[in-house]
Scaffold this motif. Structure first.
Motif, PDB file in Angstrom:
ATOM      1  N   UNK A 143       0.860  -1.189   0.000  1.00  0.00           N
ATOM      2  CA  UNK A 143       0.000   0.000   0.000  1.00  0.00           C
ATOM      3  C   UNK A 143       0.894   1.237   0.000  1.00  0.00           C
ATOM      4  N   UNK A 144       0.423   2.273  -0.640  1.00  0.00           N
ATOM      5  CA  UNK A 144       1.096   3.584  -0.627  1.00  0.00           C
ATOM      6  C   UNK A 144       0.156   4.581   0.007  1.00  0.00           C
ATOM      7  N   UNK A 145       0.454   5.015   1.246  1.00  0.00           N
ATOM      8  CA  UNK A 145      -0.370   5.982   1.942  1.00  0.00           C
ATOM      9  C   UNK A 145       0.553   7.093   2.408  1.00  0.00           C
ATOM     10  N   UNK A 146       0.247   8.328   2.011  1.00  0.00           N
ATOM     11  CA  UNK A 146       1.066   9.474   2.412  1.00  0.00           C
ATOM     12  C   UNK A 146       1.189   9.536   3.930  1.00  0.00           C
ATOM     13  N   UNK A 147       2.440   9.669   4.410  1.00  0.00           N
ATOM     14  CA  UNK A 147       2.687   9.812   5.845  1.00  0.00           C
ATOM     15  C   UNK A 147       2.711   8.504   6.602  1.00  0.00           C
ATOM     16  N   UNK A 148       2.574   7.380   5.896  1.00  0.00           N
ATOM     17  CA  UNK A 148       2.570   6.066   6.550  1.00  0.00           C
ATOM     18  C   UNK A 148       3.725   5.240   6.009  1.00  0.00           C
ATOM     19  N   UNK A 149       4.541   4.758   6.929  1.00  0.00           N
ATOM     20  CA  UNK A 149       5.675   3.935   6.519  1.00  0.00           C
ATOM     21  C   UNK A 149       5.260   2.469   6.527  1.00  0.00           C
TER      22      UNK A 149
END
Length: 178
Positions: free
Chosen positions: A172-178
């Protein structure tokens, strides 16, 4: 055979079957909508909207074709030993429950971060003691599962400035989530 819908919710504090029935009727002309199930078999029911599949219900619906899960998770439904393999199981992905769960998680973290229990206990004893809150940039949040609900939760925490670590079975690619 005509199509009929069974609303089997049994969660009066959350949603009343009769209220949902009234909302659905104008959108489903010609469809019989039942609220709840007793001991009888309902052979005309082809659709079920339910919070869960209660024991014995699948046996009473011999022509069931679709279960619409209201809420998260279908694991218990698909494992029901009485459910025929040809019955499709779907779930709604409305934003409101995902937002409510994310807000609950945020409230719980904020309660801990702001020492609410400590202050409540002191107030109950007529005391005021200071205790420094934990700082948001130094409070890492972990979210297991980044689907509809977990992704919403991770984005909410990231939006408040928390460092967020996420885990998902699929990338998954979620802004602000590593």
């Amino acid at each position: 055979m005509t199509n009929a819908l069974l609303l089997d919710i049994r969660e009066n504090s959350w949603m009343l079957e009769e209220e949902l029935r009234k909302e659905l009727m104008p959108h489903m002309p010609g469809v019989q909508i039942y609220c709840g199930i007793g001991d009888e078999s309902l052979p005309d029911v082809t659709m079920l909207a339910a919070v869960q599949l209660y024991p014995g219900v699948a046996k009473k619906l011999p022509n069931l074709k679709l279960i619409q899960k209201l809420g998260a998770g279908v694991d218990k439904i698909v494992r029901d030993p009485d459910l025929r393999p040809d019955v499709r199981v779907t779930r709604l992905k409305p934003d409101a429950p995902a937002r409510e769960i994310a807000e609950y998680c945020l409230a719980y973290v904020m309660r801990e971060q702001r020492n609410m229990l400590f202050h409540d206990q002191n107030a109950a004893h007529g005391r005021w003691e200071q205790k420094a809150p934990r700082q948001t940039p130094f409070t890492t949040i972990g979210v297991l599962g980044l689907g509809h609900i977990g992704g919403r939760t991770a984005r909410m925490f990231a939006g408040f400035g928390f460092p967020v670590l996420g885990w998902s079975r699929t990338p998954k690619e979620i802004d602000g989530v590593e």
